[in-house]
Design a protein around this motif. Structure first.
Motif, PDB file in Angstrom:
ATOM      1  N   SER A 124      -8.959  -7.456   8.732  1.00 33.50           N
ATOM      2  CA  SER A 124      -7.810  -7.277   7.494  1.00 33.50           C
ATOM      3  C   SER A 124      -7.782  -8.420   6.665  1.00 33.50           C
ATOM      4  N   ASP A 125      -7.574  -8.150   5.202  1.00 32.79           N
ATOM      5  CA  ASP A 125      -7.366  -9.347   4.564  1.00 32.79           C
ATOM      6  C   ASP A 125      -5.847  -9.552   3.912  1.00 32.79           C
ATOM      7  N   PHE A 126      -5.547 -10.850   3.888  1.00 30.08           N
ATOM      8  CA  PHE A 126      -4.255 -11.297   3.705  1.00 30.08           C
ATOM      9  C   PHE A 126      -4.355 -12.417   2.395  1.00 30.08           C
ATOM     10  N   LEU A 127      -3.264 -12.160   1.867  1.00 27.76           N
ATOM     11  CA  LEU A 127      -3.173 -12.871   0.231  1.00 27.76           C
ATOM     12  C   LEU A 127      -2.810 -14.232   0.567  1.00 27.76           C
ATOM     13  N   LYS A 165       4.554  -5.623  12.018  1.00 23.86           N
ATOM     14  CA  LYS A 165       5.254  -6.478  11.283  1.00 23.86           C
ATOM     15  C   LYS A 165       4.480  -7.327  10.595  1.00 23.86           C
ATOM     16  N   LEU A 166       3.306  -7.342  11.038  1.00 23.31           N
ATOM     17  CA  LEU A 166       2.696  -8.372  10.033  1.00 23.31           C
ATOM     18  C   LEU A 166       2.054  -7.517   8.850  1.00 23.31           C
ATOM     19  N   TYR A 167       1.612  -6.467   8.851  1.00 18.71           N
ATOM     20  CA  TYR A 167       1.288  -5.563   7.797  1.00 18.71           C
ATOM     21  C   TYR A 167       2.682  -5.312   6.825  1.00 18.71           C
ATOM     22  N   ASP A 168       3.926  -4.986   7.292  1.00 20.02           N
ATOM     23  CA  ASP A 168       4.897  -4.857   6.641  1.00 20.02           C
ATOM     24  C   ASP A 168       5.419  -6.119   5.967  1.00 20.02           C
ATOM     25  N   ALA A 169       5.106  -7.378   6.616  1.00 21.80           N
ATOM     26  CA  ALA A 169       5.484  -8.583   5.909  1.00 21.80           C
ATOM     27  C   ALA A 169       4.530  -8.825   4.577  1.00 21.80           C
ATOM     28  N   ASP A 170       3.073  -8.305   5.013  1.00 24.72           N
ATOM     29  CA  ASP A 170       2.066  -8.412   3.869  1.00 24.72           C
ATOM     30  C   ASP A 170       2.432  -7.662   2.655  1.00 24.72           C
ATOM     31  N   MET A 219      -4.693  -2.466  -0.729  1.00 23.34           N
ATOM     32  CA  MET A 219      -5.673  -1.200  -0.069  1.00 23.34           C
ATOM     33  C   MET A 219      -6.121  -1.484   1.002  1.00 23.34           C
ATOM     34  N   ASP A 220      -6.424  -2.807   1.304  1.00 22.69           N
ATOM     35  CA  ASP A 220      -7.127  -3.159   2.830  1.00 22.69           C
ATOM     36  C   ASP A 220      -5.845  -2.948   3.630  1.00 22.69           C
ATOM     37  N   THR A 221      -4.636  -3.259   3.499  1.00 22.75           N
ATOM     38  CA  THR A 221      -3.467  -2.916   4.487  1.00 22.75           C
ATOM     39  C   THR A 221      -3.407  -1.383   4.591  1.00 22.75           C
ATOM     40  N   ARG A 222      -3.416  -0.557   3.575  1.00 19.40           N
ATOM     41  CA  ARG A 222      -3.234   0.722   3.595  1.00 19.40           C
ATOM     42  C   ARG A 222      -4.402   1.315   4.591  1.00 19.40           C
ATOM     43  N   ARG A 223      -5.514   1.014   4.547  1.00 13.99           N
ATOM     44  CA  ARG A 223      -6.659   1.323   5.548  1.00 13.99           C
ATOM     45  C   ARG A 223      -6.305   0.878   6.683  1.00 13.99           C
ATOM     46  N   ALA A 224      -6.077  -0.293   7.085  1.00 13.21           N
ATOM     47  CA  ALA A 224      -5.553  -0.833   8.421  1.00 13.21           C
ATOM     48  C   ALA A 224      -4.436   0.194   8.973  1.00 13.21           C
ATOM     49  N   VAL A 225      -3.554   0.474   8.381  1.00 13.32           N
ATOM     50  CA  VAL A 225      -2.386   1.049   8.958  1.00 13.32           C
ATOM     51  C   VAL A 225      -2.905   2.778   9.051  1.00 13.32           C
ATOM     52  N   SER A 244       5.049   2.904  10.359  1.00 15.52           N
ATOM     53  CA  SER A 244       3.768   2.959   9.471  1.00 15.52           C
ATOM     54  C   SER A 244       4.123   3.844   8.287  1.00 15.52           C
ATOM     55  N   ARG A 245       4.494   4.872   8.545  1.00 11.86           N
ATOM     56  CA  ARG A 245       4.705   5.788   7.176  1.00 11.86           C
ATOM     57  C   ARG A 245       5.486   5.225   6.176  1.00 11.86           C
ATOM     58  N   GLN A 246       6.549   4.212   6.560  1.00 13.10           N
ATOM     59  CA  GLN A 246       7.173   3.340   5.625  1.00 13.10           C
ATOM     60  C   GLN A 246       6.532   2.412   4.865  1.00 13.10           C
ATOM     61  N   ILE A 247       5.635   1.892   5.727  1.00 14.27           N
ATOM     62  CA  ILE A 247       4.827   0.885   5.355  1.00 14.27           C
ATOM     63  C   ILE A 247       3.957   1.345   4.045  1.00 14.27           C
ATOM     64  N   LEU A 248       3.293   2.418   4.280  1.00 13.89           N
ATOM     65  CA  LEU A 248       2.539   3.276   3.686  1.00 13.89           C
ATOM     66  C   LEU A 248       3.140   3.761   2.339  1.00 13.89           C
ATOM     67  N   ARG A 249       4.491   4.139   2.173  1.00 14.00           N
ATOM     68  CA  ARG A 249       5.335   4.373   1.077  1.00 14.00           C
ATOM     69  C   ARG A 249       5.441   3.303   0.190  1.00 14.00           C
ATOM     70  N   ASP A 250       5.721   2.057   1.011  1.00 15.43           N
ATOM     71  CA  ASP A 250       6.004   0.755   0.219  1.00 15.43           C
ATOM     72  C   ASP A 250       4.616   0.357  -0.390  1.00 15.43           C
ATOM     73  N   ILE A 251       3.489   0.464  -0.147  1.00 10.05           N
ATOM     74  CA  ILE A 251       2.088   0.224  -0.556  1.00 10.05           C
ATOM     75  C   ILE A 251       2.051   1.168  -1.772  1.00 10.05           C
ATOM     76  N   ASP A 252       2.404   2.394  -1.692  1.00  9.56           N
ATOM     77  CA  ASP A 252       2.230   3.316  -2.692  1.00  9.56           C
ATOM     78  C   ASP A 252       2.959   2.714  -3.825  1.00  9.56           C
ATOM     79  N   SER A 253       4.282   2.316  -3.576  1.00  7.83           N
ATOM     80  CA  SER A 253       5.135   1.925  -4.612  1.00  7.83           C
ATOM     81  C   SER A 253       4.619   0.685  -5.435  1.00  7.83           C
ATOM     82  N   LEU A 254       3.893  -0.192  -4.842  1.00  8.62           N
ATOM     83  CA  LEU A 254       3.175  -1.313  -5.496  1.00  8.62           C
ATOM     84  C   LEU A 254       2.171  -0.997  -6.268  1.00  8.62           C
TER      85      LEU A 254
END
Length: 324
Positions: free
Chosen positions: A83-86, A141-146, A200-206, A223-233
């Motif tokens: 995964s890539d982290f910013l 939690k790492l992906y959520d924090a990302d 996009m990379d976080t979405r793929r990993a989750v 995980s579903r909540q993380i994907l919803r947060d990513i969709d909002s971004l």
């Protein structure tokens, strides 16, 4: 650098001596939940191999990876995720590759730079009890924090673009200011693009973790909540791209206006100098009777006529408003 973390009363605890760590709870040794390696040395890899029986590949954080090598599972149960982290650095924002290996209920993470997302998780897990229960929770939690970190960076881009908008739309923009504005816009556009790639990379990993059926019901819902947060971004990054394009077009428009002003000055000057040039050419011809020889005011009259021919176009242009 090798950091080993265990769970102590529901809180993440790190900094244990390596001699006190083992892959299984026996002989009073502590069972780790997360082993984080930053720029691991040969000694660090040897310790991992001795204690956990895990061989870390030499190219584990290689940037040049095929798509099939980003998410896969070995025959011995090793689950590999890349995964890539910013990193929102003021000078050089960048995405850093992190290799995760989930093996025997221990999460191993390997990276070459210190990451703000990792620091954020360690701080939260030490203060909030029961935030993490196992290694898969650490990864989630790492992906959520990302995703949250990406949202914070997007807010920073909003603030910077507001300042750029005020400078472009409320002040006169000369060429020097336009150059500074274009440089600032380019930096924000690059950062916005990195955020879009990161989420996009976080979405793929989750999504891979959800498809692999490695999560329990509670982790699956998280995980579903993380994907919803990513969709909002995604909508925010798309809006910022549109705003950046608008500011870019506006700035380039001001540059064109400034250039047109310069061209207009030369155009007015060339038109105004045409009549005196005509008069001078006529008076420079060889007449049979030179007016200057018979009329002592011939030369002053010619010069006055040339000045009047210059003034007339300028007066006309000024009344038309072309000199403003």
């Amino acid at each position: 650098m090798l950091n080993v973390f265990t769970l102590d009363n529901g809180r993440l605890k790190g900094g244990q001596l390596q001699d006190e760590i083992d892959c299984s709870p026996q002989d009073g040794l502590v069972r780790p939940v997360w082993v984080d390696l930053e720029s691991p040395t040969a000694e660090d890899k040897a310790w991992i191999r001795e204690r956990f029986g895990l061989e870390l590949p030499e190219d584990i954080v290689d940037e040049d990876l095929e798509e099939s090598a980003r998410f896969y599972e070995e025959d011995n149960g090793e689950l590999h995720i890349r995964s890539d982290f910013l990193i929102d650095d003021a000078d050089t924002p960048r995405n850093v590759r992190v290799a995760f290996i989930l093996y025997k209920n221990v999460l191993f993470s390997v990276h070459n730079e210190d990451l703000p997302v990792f620091r954020l998780l360690r701080l939260r897990a030490r203060r909030i009890p029961a935030l993490i229960e196992d290694a898969k929770d650490v990864l989630l939690k790492l992906y959520d924090a990302d995703a949250e970190y990406s949202a914070d960076v997007l807010e920073g881009i909003y603030d910077k673009l507001e300042l750029i908008s005020a400078r472009v739309l409320k002040n006169d923009v000369d060429d020097a200011a336009a150059g500074e504005v274009l440089a600032a816009i380019a930096r924000e556009e690059d950062l916005n693009g990195r955020i879009r790639r990161n989420v996009m990379d976080t979405r793929r990993a989750v999504s891979f973790m959800m498809r692999s059926r490695m999560l329990n019901a509670e982790q699956f819902e998280e995980s579903r909540q993380i994907l919803r947060d990513i969709d909002s971004l995604d909508s925010h990054t798309a809006f910022l791209f549109d705003k950046i394009n608008f500011l870019m077009d506006a700035t380039v428009g001001f540059i064109n206006i400034n250039q047109n002003k310069i061209i207009k000055i030369f155009s007015v000057a060339s038109v105004a100098l045409l009549p005196p040039t005509l008069i001078a050419s006529i008076y420079g011809m060889n007449f049979k009777m030179m007016p200057e020889l018979d009329w002592e005011l011939g030369y002053p009259f010619a010069l006055g006529l040339m000045l009047a021919s210059v003034a007339a176009p300028f007066i006309y242009f000024r009344r038309k408003g072309w000199l403003k």
